[in-house]
Design a protein around this motif. Structure first.
Motif, PDB file in Angstrom:
ATOM      1  N   CYS A 219      41.114  36.935  38.544  1.00 60.62           N
ATOM      2  CA  CYS A 219      40.313  37.004  37.312  1.00 60.62           C
ATOM      3  C   CYS A 219      39.174  35.990  37.385  1.00 60.62           C
TER       4      CYS A 219
ATOM      5  N   ARG B  47      41.005  43.374  43.416  1.00 62.60           N
ATOM      6  CA  ARG B  47      40.418  43.596  42.090  1.00 62.60           C
ATOM      7  C   ARG B  47      40.002  42.263  41.490  1.00 62.60           C
TER       8      ARG B  47
ATOM      9  N   PRO C 122      38.594  41.484  37.780  1.00 57.95           N
ATOM     10  CA  PRO C 122      38.033  41.676  36.443  1.00 57.95           C
ATOM     11  C   PRO C 122      37.258  40.429  36.018  1.00 57.95           C
TER      12      PRO C 122
ATOM     13  N   SER D 270      35.307  38.586  32.669  1.00 55.38           N
ATOM     14  CA  SER D 270      35.015  38.563  31.235  1.00 55.38           C
ATOM     15  C   SER D 270      34.105  37.388  30.914  1.00 55.38           C
TER      16      SER D 270
ATOM     17  N   LEU E 269      34.224  42.251  28.254  1.00 57.34           N
ATOM     18  CA  LEU E 269      34.644  42.520  29.623  1.00 57.34           C
ATOM     19  C   LEU E 269      33.441  43.047  30.389  1.00 57.34           C
TER      20      LEU E 269
ATOM     21  N   THR F 191      33.433  43.707  33.778  1.00 56.69           N
ATOM     22  CA  THR F 191      33.966  44.737  34.658  1.00 56.69           C
ATOM     23  C   THR F 191      35.472  44.564  34.745  1.00 56.69           C
ATOM     24  N   ASP F 192      36.186  45.677  34.920  1.00 60.05           N
ATOM     25  CA  ASP F 192      37.632  45.574  35.124  1.00 60.05           C
ATOM     26  C   ASP F 192      37.976  45.439  36.597  1.00 60.05           C
TER      27      ASP F 192
ATOM     28  N   ALA G 146      40.453  39.513  30.344  1.00 56.82           N
ATOM     29  CA  ALA G 146      40.423  39.682  31.801  1.00 56.82           C
ATOM     30  C   ALA G 146      41.827  39.784  32.381  1.00 56.82           C
TER      31      ALA G 146
ATOM     32  N   HIS H 285      43.862  42.971  32.873  1.00 60.96           N
ATOM     33  CA  HIS H 285      43.478  43.942  33.901  1.00 60.96           C
ATOM     34  C   HIS H 285      43.958  43.551  35.295  1.00 60.96           C
TER      35      HIS H 285
END
Length: 250
Positions: free
Chosen positions: A84, A117, A119, A121, A129, A131-132, A159, A162
């Motif tokens: 995150c 990944r 995410p 925020s 947010l 992007t996720d 965040a 996700h």
């Protein structure tokens, strides 16, 4: 890090940095390497071994020279990392605004390339947010600053919703980039403590001065916002390498 504007295609340097980050992640997941030699083409060529093989054939001797080789790697089934990123967009971050979009794009793209990944925020006048972390970011985002820090906890919740918080096989961490003015909220503190119990650290990067009040597992103070990208990349690789070493001993 130069100020190249916002909402623009990534530069060649930014693409290169993202590829380097992805390559480091791949190498960190390799827990064992061994050199394999062979006589047939394919891999790395050794001219000295080749000449030795030619001489052996000329003397009608058995050919023992092996002029080709490759490195075999064994990897463990480490699940893709989920990292995150929470970015302070309060008014006091205005002088660092130019660096926030590139940091976000490079790290996000590097993780996405290896099916990880990230995410992202933002918190300032509100929280959102960006992007996720599932889809590529076609442009380096324009992250505008302004407002206060009352929504930091809300951004953290947004965040962290996700990422997979319950898969211990997945390297995970939460990073916050701020300039020190961070106001904890009860909900944010509760989530940080919950994640700590699950082995997910919350790590705070403060630009310019130590933070005023932060619930975090580690706090690092930097002077150049570009250092945040290096810190997050290094720690992500260390998380993955550590997990690979633990699995390799099993």
């Amino acid at each position: 890090m130069p100020d190249l504007g916002v909402n623009r295609p990534p530069t060649a340097d930014e693409r290169r940095m993202a590829r380097q980050f992805a390559d480091r992640i791949r190498r960190a997941m390799a827990i064992q390497q061994r050199q394999v030699t062979k006589t047939t083409p394919g891999g790395r060529f050794d001219a000295r071994q080749h000449m030795r093989a030619v001489a052996q054939r000329a003397r009608r001797q058995p050919v023992t020279a092996q002029p080709w080789s490759f490195t075999a790697q064994r990897t463990q089934p480490i699940h893709e990392p989920h990292i995150c990123l929470i970015i302070d967009t309060s008014g006091s971050m205005r002088i660092h605004e130019y660096a926030l979009g590139p940091i976000c794009w490079v790290l996000n793209e590097g993780l996405r390339v290896v099916d990880g990944r990230m995410p992202v925020s933002l918190f300032g006048a509100g929280h959102e947010l960006l992007t996720d972390g599932r889809a590529p970011m076609p442009l380096v985002p324009g992250i505008r600053t302004g407002g206060g820090t009352a929504h930091a906890g809300d951004a953290l919740l947004l965040a962290s919703d996700h990422i997979d918080r319950h898969d211990a096989s997945r390297p995970r961490a939460v990073w916050c980039i701020s300039d020190g003015d961070w106001s904890d909220t009860a909900a944010g503190v509760t989530r940080i403590r919950e994640m700590r119990d699950l082995g997910i650290p919350t790590l705070h990067i403060s630009i310019g001065r130590p933070p005023l009040a932060v619930e975090a597992d580690a706090i690092t103070t930097i002077t150049d916002p570009a250092d945040a990208m290096t810190l997050i990349a290094d720690h992500t690789v260390e998380l993955i390498a550590g997990q690979a070493r633990r699995r390799g001993r099993r």
